[in-house]
Design a protein around this motif. Sequence first.
Motif, short mmCIF file in Angstrom:
data_model
loop_
_atom_site.label_atom_id
_atom_site.label_comp_id
_atom_site.label_asym_id
_atom_site.label_seq_id
_atom_site.Cartn_x
_atom_site.Cartn_y
_atom_site.Cartn_z
N TRP A 60 -2.26 -9.57 2.32
CA TRP A 60 -1.74 -10.62 1.61
C TRP A 60 -2.68 -11.65 0.81
O TRP A 60 -2.26 -12.14 -0.13
CB TRP A 60 -0.82 -11.60 2.51
CG TRP A 60 0.14 -12.45 1.66
CD1 TRP A 60 1.21 -11.65 1.43
CD2 TRP A 60 0.19 -13.61 1.46
NE1 TRP A 60 1.97 -12.88 0.70
CE2 TRP A 60 1.30 -14.13 0.66
CE3 TRP A 60 -0.81 -14.60 1.66
CZ2 TRP A 60 1.34 -15.27 0.31
CZ3 TRP A 60 -0.74 -15.91 1.18
CH2 TRP A 60 0.58 -16.21 0.35
N LEU A 61 -3.81 -11.94 1.57
CA LEU A 61 -4.69 -12.87 0.74
C LEU A 61 -5.61 -11.97 -0.26
O LEU A 61 -5.78 -12.59 -1.37
CB LEU A 61 -5.86 -13.31 1.82
CG LEU A 61 -5.35 -14.17 2.95
CD1 LEU A 61 -6.58 -14.71 4.02
CD2 LEU A 61 -4.76 -15.32 2.43
N TRP A 65 -5.36 -6.77 9.91
CA TRP A 65 -5.88 -6.70 9.00
C TRP A 65 -5.01 -6.13 7.82
O TRP A 65 -5.48 -6.63 6.60
CB TRP A 65 -7.21 -5.82 9.38
CG TRP A 65 -8.33 -6.41 9.96
CD1 TRP A 65 -8.59 -5.89 11.21
CD2 TRP A 65 -9.17 -7.03 9.66
NE1 TRP A 65 -9.55 -6.58 11.94
CE2 TRP A 65 -10.28 -7.28 10.82
CE3 TRP A 65 -9.64 -7.88 8.36
CZ2 TRP A 65 -11.16 -8.18 10.60
CZ3 TRP A 65 -10.78 -8.66 8.38
CH2 TRP A 65 -11.42 -8.84 9.49
N LEU A 123 -3.66 -9.23 6.42
CA LEU A 123 -4.67 -10.12 5.63
C LEU A 123 -4.72 -9.50 4.07
O LEU A 123 -5.08 -10.39 3.33
CB LEU A 123 -5.90 -10.08 6.34
CG LEU A 123 -6.26 -11.06 7.45
CD1 LEU A 123 -7.57 -10.72 8.29
CD2 LEU A 123 -6.32 -12.53 7.10
N LEU A 170 -9.41 -6.78 1.93
CA LEU A 170 -9.48 -7.29 3.28
C LEU A 170 -9.19 -6.03 4.34
O LEU A 170 -9.83 -6.01 5.26
CB LEU A 170 -9.06 -8.59 3.75
CG LEU A 170 -9.34 -9.57 3.04
CD1 LEU A 170 -8.52 -10.83 3.13
CD2 LEU A 170 -10.82 -9.88 3.35
#
Lengths: 404, 290
Positions: free
Chosen positions: B127-128, B122, B125, B132
């Motif tokens: 990074w997105l 998680w 994530l 998140l």
Amino acid sequence: MKGWPIPIGVGACALFLALSIPRQEVFSPRFGYPALPPPGGTVDMEVRTALPWTFFPGSAPVPRDAEGRALECLAIRWRGNRACLTFRAAPAPGLAITPRAWPPKDTYRLVHIADLPTLGDEGRMRQFVEEMKLLGPDLILATGDLCYVETQAWYGFIQDSLKAAGAPVIVAPGNHEHKSWPLWLRNFGGRINHRVDAGPFTILSLDSRHGRDAFTPSQMRWLETELKRAREAGRAILILSHHPIFPAGPSGKGEGHGIGGNLQVFQSRFVDLCGAYGVAAVLSGHWHQDAVYDSNGRLRDDTPDFPGTRFIVTTSLGHAERLVCRWPHRNIGYRVLEFREGRLLRYTENPAGSDAAVPIWSQGLGRISREDHRDAAGAWSGTTVRNGCSHPLRGLLTPAQRLP
Amino acid sequence: MITAWLLLFLLPLARALVGSGWGLHRPIEALPLLPLLALPVFLTLKRPNPDLFGGILLKVAGSGAGIVAVVFVRMRLLESMDFKIWQTGLLMAGLGLTSLWVAVGSCRDKEGPGDALWAGAWLLLGWLDPTLPFLGCGVTAFLRGNSWWPVLHDEEEGSTLSPFPVALLFGLALPKPCWDFGPEPGWSFALAAAGAGIALARALSALGRRLPGGALLTLLALLSVLYHPNAVIPWGAVLGLAAGWAMERTGRPARLGILSGGFLLGLALSFALHANAWIPGLRHLIWLGN
């Protein structure tokens, strides 16, 4: 893996549920981080999407030219949910994502501003806009403390004023922007470092307020990479950082205490890089006073002409002019930098009544004047814009350059 | 759930508060702090009323955390984290309080390598989008509250290392990439590597027991200085390994209050050190090469 299929399945469903929204964020180009390609060049557009490797149907960004024609997309490169789209720039001004085409020329005039007017000083902002219309700079470089009022309405006012000045604007954030950081991100973009190539220049903007008055290791890594690229391309390099790099030293009138902050972390590494890559000038604000330093951190109140990088601090455009360093003058204004063939020719102005080259001094707000010339028949034949003394900022203009 | 509470709520919360220029200027800006204030209250409540943190109430809290997390992420995805907007603070407080409820109710669970890998995934994530990891926290609470989480049962175990300094040093070192990268997403690789490191430490716990406790603490302290952005993945992996081995020796059941308190104090100290860079001498220790 026993017991894990349910968590993995639920996690994947939750992730899809959370990400499936038609939303995207444009990093560049945007106000404060423009694309200034030469006519016929290409424009890179950086976008972050909700779902990785996917534009929501109908939501892919399509910049259009002045006639509403969609620009030709040459390539899309994805890295997760970050897309870089390359478009062919329109051959003429009017491209929606390009404020102004940048045709090559010999002499460029850049204006540096910092610490903009606050509530109650709106008149100064309007005065600045009027002077920019007379001056016609190629670029406006704004190094932080643009918005002292933490409301969207004020951010809107500042942005509208800068747009009205008529030149592309490149911004770096200051310490006051960090008090309303979400507003800054919404209005001026989500990058703490950015690079804009414009004509012969590479302009690198850095946020100097990680922690406090500091750069970080990843910023230094980025800076070195970009300096290398710019040097290889033979460009004139300018760096924008809100905090001045060198300490103010003893104050002229003892008012410098507490407001003369300078870069505290990675200072010597930063100065070394500027020297190694031949940075023309580092532009800062924050002190609300003019100052100029050389690479050794010496205040250059003796001459404006010395070798190496100029570390230039420009006074406030708006309010609270101060005495932070030993330079004994207060001023409210902006700095005009003139470049010829990529070389910094002039960055100081003479105060009223002085024709000698004066170091440090920036252009005072409200001292620009225009003089319209008329021929014997009384028809307009040109305009001269002066800065309050004998130095003409714009010489005799041609009819095509006629001012409003 | 303790790993998720520390890595997927407290750490991203600290990052979000610092990254948004948060300050206590208006009452609504206190909302994100409610879960921190509730921690001692919940732990005190649990002692005489353990049933309050189990059964149907645990299910309700877990389900609430999952729903709030999805709503929160859908609202703030690709947007800046603005705690001056009351909805942001309210959802953050809701997520924190519900997931804390589940963490308090499940603090006797033994955690294995999977829990740390899950948290690391998680964090990766992030990074997105930096919201998140909060979704990860909500999903973990949802699964644990509804008993869909793979729980390892274990007997009680005495401690050979005090949990407070371990959590403090871990909290001191772990946010370094967040202060370095700011809004850029490079921090997520380092934190994900730390999650993987903790998982590896749990898988190789026998090896960790052979190392002296003092050496692990020293390594954690050193890693709060020895950091370079070109080596964030090895840095995170070694940090996770050292922290994982040290935490294995803090005894079982894990002491949620002490671990959270130490970790929070470490985060706060880390921020204070990096934000007060003018301190003579100390500022040269903050970043290598400065």
